[in-house]
Design a protein around this motif. Structure first.
Motif, mmCIF file in Angstrom:
data_model
loop_
_atom_site.group_PDB
_atom_site.id
_atom_site.type_symbol
_atom_site.label_atom_id
_atom_site.label_comp_id
_atom_site.label_asym_id
_atom_site.label_seq_id
_atom_site.Cartn_x
_atom_site.Cartn_y
_atom_site.Cartn_z
ATOM 1 N N TYR A 149 0.810 -1.218 0.000
ATOM 2 C CA TYR A 149 0.000 0.000 0.000
ATOM 3 C C TYR A 149 0.849 1.277 0.000
ATOM 4 O O TYR A 149 0.612 2.165 -0.847
ATOM 5 C CB TYR A 149 -0.939 -0.021 1.209
ATOM 6 C CG TYR A 149 -1.767 1.225 1.373
ATOM 7 C CD1 TYR A 149 -2.833 1.493 0.523
ATOM 8 C CD2 TYR A 149 -1.480 2.143 2.382
ATOM 9 C CE1 TYR A 149 -3.606 2.635 0.675
ATOM 10 C CE2 TYR A 149 -2.244 3.290 2.533
ATOM 11 C CZ TYR A 149 -3.297 3.532 1.683
ATOM 12 O OH TYR A 149 -4.051 4.660 1.829
ATOM 13 N N PRO A 150 1.832 1.443 0.897
ATOM 14 C CA PRO A 150 2.624 2.689 0.846
ATOM 15 C C PRO A 150 3.409 2.848 -0.441
ATOM 16 O O PRO A 150 3.610 3.968 -0.924
ATOM 17 C CB PRO A 150 3.554 2.575 2.061
ATOM 18 C CG PRO A 150 3.602 1.124 2.381
ATOM 19 C CD PRO A 150 2.266 0.573 2.000
ATOM 20 N N SER A 162 -3.407 2.032 -8.590
ATOM 21 C CA SER A 162 -2.890 1.419 -7.372
ATOM 22 C C SER A 162 -3.520 0.052 -7.128
ATOM 23 O O SER A 162 -2.847 -0.899 -6.714
ATOM 24 C CB SER A 162 -3.143 2.335 -6.169
ATOM 25 O OG SER A 162 -2.359 3.502 -6.256
ATOM 26 N N ALA A 163 -4.823 -0.073 -7.377
ATOM 27 C CA ALA A 163 -5.498 -1.364 -7.209
ATOM 28 C C ALA A 163 -4.921 -2.405 -8.160
ATOM 29 O O ALA A 163 -4.648 -3.548 -7.769
ATOM 30 C CB ALA A 163 -6.998 -1.205 -7.440
ATOM 31 N N ILE A 164 -4.718 -2.027 -9.414
ATOM 32 C CA ILE A 164 -4.156 -2.953 -10.402
ATOM 33 C C ILE A 164 -2.732 -3.337 -10.021
ATOM 34 O O ILE A 164 -2.325 -4.499 -10.165
ATOM 35 C CB ILE A 164 -4.207 -2.318 -11.807
ATOM 36 C CG1 ILE A 164 -5.663 -2.123 -12.235
ATOM 37 C CG2 ILE A 164 -3.464 -3.177 -12.816
ATOM 38 C CD1 ILE A 164 -5.832 -1.350 -13.527
ATOM 39 N N MET A 231 -7.180 -10.467 -3.675
ATOM 40 C CA MET A 231 -6.475 -9.212 -3.438
ATOM 41 C C MET A 231 -7.216 -8.030 -4.040
ATOM 42 O O MET A 231 -7.150 -6.913 -3.526
ATOM 43 C CB MET A 231 -5.058 -9.303 -4.005
ATOM 44 C CG MET A 231 -4.150 -8.146 -3.624
ATOM 45 S SD MET A 231 -4.201 -7.767 -1.846
ATOM 46 C CE MET A 231 -3.781 -9.359 -1.136
ATOM 47 N N LEU A 232 -7.953 -8.264 -5.131
ATOM 48 C CA LEU A 232 -8.722 -7.188 -5.746
ATOM 49 C C LEU A 232 -9.709 -6.585 -4.748
ATOM 50 O O LEU A 232 -9.791 -5.361 -4.607
ATOM 51 C CB LEU A 232 -9.486 -7.737 -6.953
ATOM 52 C CG LEU A 232 -10.650 -6.884 -7.457
ATOM 53 C CD1 LEU A 232 -10.119 -5.628 -8.137
ATOM 54 C CD2 LEU A 232 -11.540 -7.670 -8.401
ATOM 55 N N ILE A 233 -10.457 -7.431 -4.047
ATOM 56 C CA ILE A 233 -11.482 -6.945 -3.130
ATOM 57 C C ILE A 233 -10.843 -6.148 -1.999
ATOM 58 O O ILE A 233 -11.334 -5.074 -1.622
ATOM 59 C CB ILE A 233 -12.288 -8.133 -2.563
ATOM 60 C CG1 ILE A 233 -12.881 -8.964 -3.711
ATOM 61 C CG2 ILE A 233 -13.378 -7.637 -1.640
ATOM 62 C CD1 ILE A 233 -13.724 -8.183 -4.688
ATOM 63 N N GLU A 236 -9.600 -2.731 -3.362
ATOM 64 C CA GLU A 236 -10.673 -1.764 -3.609
ATOM 65 C C GLU A 236 -11.140 -1.090 -2.324
ATOM 66 O O GLU A 236 -11.727 -0.014 -2.373
ATOM 67 C CB GLU A 236 -11.851 -2.466 -4.291
ATOM 68 C CG GLU A 236 -11.582 -2.845 -5.737
ATOM 69 C CD GLU A 236 -12.766 -3.526 -6.399
ATOM 70 O OE1 GLU A 236 -12.834 -3.528 -7.646
ATOM 71 O OE2 GLU A 236 -13.625 -4.071 -5.665
ATOM 72 N N MET A 237 -10.872 -1.721 -1.198
ATOM 73 C CA MET A 237 -11.289 -1.137 0.077
ATOM 74 C C MET A 237 -10.321 -0.083 0.597
ATOM 75 O O MET A 237 -10.686 0.735 1.441
ATOM 76 C CB MET A 237 -11.433 -2.244 1.133
ATOM 77 C CG MET A 237 -12.573 -3.206 0.896
ATOM 78 S SD MET A 237 -12.680 -4.440 2.219
ATOM 79 C CE MET A 237 -14.168 -5.326 1.745
ATOM 80 N N VAL A 238 -9.078 -0.090 0.089
ATOM 81 C CA VAL A 238 -8.069 0.777 0.712
ATOM 82 C C VAL A 238 -7.460 1.822 -0.219
ATOM 83 O O VAL A 238 -6.833 2.772 0.259
ATOM 84 C CB VAL A 238 -6.925 -0.071 1.320
ATOM 85 C CG1 VAL A 238 -7.454 -1.009 2.389
ATOM 86 C CG2 VAL A 238 -6.174 -0.846 0.252
#
Length: 297
Positions: A149-150, A162-164, A231-233, A236-238
């Protein structure tokens, strides 16, 4: 001796005459095995639903105070409302959420598949390349997807890219490792014979390496697809996307609409099962039959 020949001829003639019956028998056995597998699969789903139902009932009767635990029946009813009535998440139809999630998932998996296949083939070429390359691949495998994430925020900021990125970076290692292991298990004698025949690497790959490693390729893609979907789900939350199944779950939970949130989870499970069991399961079964391994059913 003549009696023996006569008996032998009768056996051959009967086999020819009953050939159609034999085909019907094989077909019925295949259908029977499919029904058995389907029965076990449905029984497993039923067990999960019963555990969910009894746990939710116990929670609602003994623990819950203000917010009740959604039960399977009401979640399935809400899921049907998603597709049959004007029931949306913040004005966005559930089909739109599914569409955007699938697009992100396919993009992330495609990028990971290309990189993973290239890495897997490169590491299989030589033992020294393998010893060098497997270290960073294993390190990549040890890092949880959301731990990136960072990194993705620094590189791409919040949003679609970022999600991809999180999906792709998580899926590369299982694909590369499975493909590399499959190619390295090809008997060396087969490769030496191909070299003696003057085969190019492309010819060796198509005629020798790929048939031997086909199931490992499928397994790598299958694991990669499953990892990408999970990991997609989470991504999408973050990462700040405004549409998608993960986003829908997050929003419905924030509004305390747990029935809708659980209905979205059921949709995620159904899509994942269809892709894994129906699509990849069929491909794996077909490849196993063609290669003469696994069950014949």
């Amino acid at each position: 001796m003549s009696r023996f020949k006569q008996s032998e001829n009768e056996i051959v003639r009967n086999a020819v005459l009953n050939d159609g019956l034999n085909e019907v028998y094989v077909g019925s056995q295949t259908a029977k095995n499919i029904l058995i597998k389907t029965g076990y699969f449905l029984a497993g789903i039923l067990i999960c639903l019963l555990i969910w139902h009894f746990f939710g009932t116990f929670f609602n009767e003994n623990i819950a105070k203000h917010i009740f635990f959604p039960l399977p029946l009401e979640c399935f009813e809400r899921m049907i409302e998603f597709f049959t009535e004007d029931f949306s998440v913040l004005g966005t139809d559930i089909v739109v959420h599914i569409k955007y999630s699938l697009i992100r998932w396919i993009k992330g998996f495609y990028i990971a598949a290309v990189i993973g296949v290239v890495l897997g083939i490169l590491m299989s070429l030589d033992d020294r390349i393998y010893r060098l390359g497997i270290v960073p691949v294993n390190i990549l495998q040890m890092i949880p997807g959301l731990a990136w994430y960072p990194v993705c925020i620094l590189l791409f900021g919040l949003g679609e890219t970022s999600a991809i990125f999180i999906i792709a970076i998580t899926v590369i290692s299982p694909i590369a490792i499975n493909i590399c292991n499959g190619l390295r298990r090809v008997p060396k004698v087969n490769i030496r014979v191909a070299d003696m025949c003057g085969k190019s690497y492309a010819e060796k790959f198509v005629e020798i390496l790929l048939p031997f490693a086909a199931l490992d390729f499928i397994t790598g893609f299958r694991i990669g697809m499953a990892n990408a979907w999970r990991m997609l789900i989470a991504a999408e939350m973050v990462v700040g996307v405004a549409v998608g199944l993960g986003y829908a779950i997050q929003i419905e939970t924030a509004y305390l609409d747990y029935v809708s949130a659980f209905a979205c989870i059921v949709i995620i499970c159904i899509i994942g099962i269809l892709i894994d069991k129906v699509f990849f399961g069929t491909i794996e079964s077909y490849a196993s039959k063609k290669l003469g391994v696994g069950e014949s059913s």
